[in-house]
Design a protein around this motif. Sequence first.
Motif, mmCIF file in Angstrom:
data_model
loop_
_atom_site.group_PDB
_atom_site.id
_atom_site.type_symbol
_atom_site.label_atom_id
_atom_site.label_comp_id
_atom_site.label_asym_id
_atom_site.label_seq_id
_atom_site.Cartn_x
_atom_site.Cartn_y
_atom_site.Cartn_z
ATOM 1 N N GLU A 241 3.978 1.598 -1.076
ATOM 2 C CA GLU A 241 4.524 1.392 -2.444
ATOM 3 C C GLU A 241 3.651 2.042 -3.484
ATOM 4 O OE1 GLU A 241 7.912 0.450 -3.754
ATOM 5 O OE2 GLU A 241 8.219 0.977 -1.697
ATOM 6 N N ALA A 242 2.278 1.890 -3.517
ATOM 7 C CA ALA A 242 1.132 2.281 -4.522
ATOM 8 C C ALA A 242 1.119 3.777 -4.218
ATOM 9 C CB ALA A 242 -0.043 1.438 -4.247
ATOM 10 N N LEU A 243 1.072 4.079 -3.069
ATOM 11 C CA LEU A 243 0.660 5.678 -2.556
ATOM 12 C C LEU A 243 2.017 6.359 -3.108
ATOM 13 C CD1 LEU A 243 -0.486 5.483 0.994
ATOM 14 C CD2 LEU A 243 -1.933 5.891 -1.216
ATOM 15 N N HIS A 244 3.222 5.894 -2.864
ATOM 16 C CA HIS A 244 4.398 6.428 -3.411
ATOM 17 C C HIS A 244 4.313 6.724 -4.946
ATOM 18 C CE1 HIS A 244 8.291 7.783 -3.489
ATOM 19 N NE2 HIS A 244 9.085 6.836 -4.546
ATOM 20 N N ARG A 245 4.054 5.500 -5.469
ATOM 21 C CA ARG A 245 4.058 5.536 -7.144
ATOM 22 C C ARG A 245 3.023 6.656 -7.530
ATOM 23 N NH1 ARG A 245 4.453 0.031 -6.737
ATOM 24 N NH2 ARG A 245 2.394 -0.361 -6.875
ATOM 25 N N GLU A 246 1.889 6.782 -6.988
ATOM 26 C CA GLU A 246 0.667 7.804 -7.369
ATOM 27 C C GLU A 246 1.363 9.238 -6.880
ATOM 28 O OE1 GLU A 246 -2.851 6.876 -5.354
ATOM 29 O OE2 GLU A 246 -2.981 5.090 -5.990
ATOM 30 N N ALA A 247 1.980 9.129 -5.937
ATOM 31 C CA ALA A 247 2.577 10.737 -5.738
ATOM 32 C C ALA A 247 3.691 11.171 -6.536
ATOM 33 C CB ALA A 247 2.797 10.669 -4.226
ATOM 34 N N THR A 248 4.579 10.138 -6.997
ATOM 35 C CA THR A 248 5.691 10.568 -7.783
ATOM 36 C C THR A 248 5.373 10.344 -9.326
ATOM 37 O OG1 THR A 248 6.563 8.492 -7.333
ATOM 38 C CG2 THR A 248 7.285 10.010 -5.752
ATOM 39 N N GLY A 249 4.236 9.686 -9.744
ATOM 40 C CA GLY A 249 4.165 9.010 -10.867
ATOM 41 C C GLY A 249 3.313 9.812 -11.855
ATOM 42 N N ASN B 247 0.987 -1.249 0.004
ATOM 43 C CA ASN B 247 0.056 0.007 -0.032
ATOM 44 C C ASN B 247 0.826 1.158 -0.152
ATOM 45 O OD1 ASN B 247 -2.573 -1.226 0.129
ATOM 46 N ND2 ASN B 247 -2.737 -1.325 1.995
#
Length: 142
Positions: free
Chosen positions: A134-142, A132
């Motif tokens: 990691e998914a939040l980090h990808r959304e924030a940086t992606g 979870n």
Amino acid sequence: MEAESIAGLAPALSGPCARWPAEHGETIRQIIERAGNKWAVLVVSSLQGGHLRYKDLLQSVPGISQRMLTHTLRQLQRDGLVTRTAYAEVPPRVEYALTDLGATLLVAITTLIDWAGSHHDEIQENRGRFDNAEALHREATG
């Protein structure tokens, strides 16, 4: 530069293999790789009750293919952990069993399986939190 390197000597090993001669390192790594392989762990633990036929082994190790079971059994035979006995019958019968050496591996394997079972829920929760995040980090940086 360390004193050992200056003198032309290999530095002393540290860590889990330090108590064994350095020239044994490669073989020790191979043994750990074999003994720690998920299929080998499950096959060896399945044989703790005694001799099993190939089909019984196949059924006792969920998810293993016939090809992988055959490969794993051959590797375990090569290392002297498992015996294969073929009986001259119709239909042919083949049984596998642990050798005395293979039986000595059971303590470590049983401990590992018990540890995995005891900590299953905690590890699943940790994986969920990590995934979870990691998914939040990808959304924030992606």
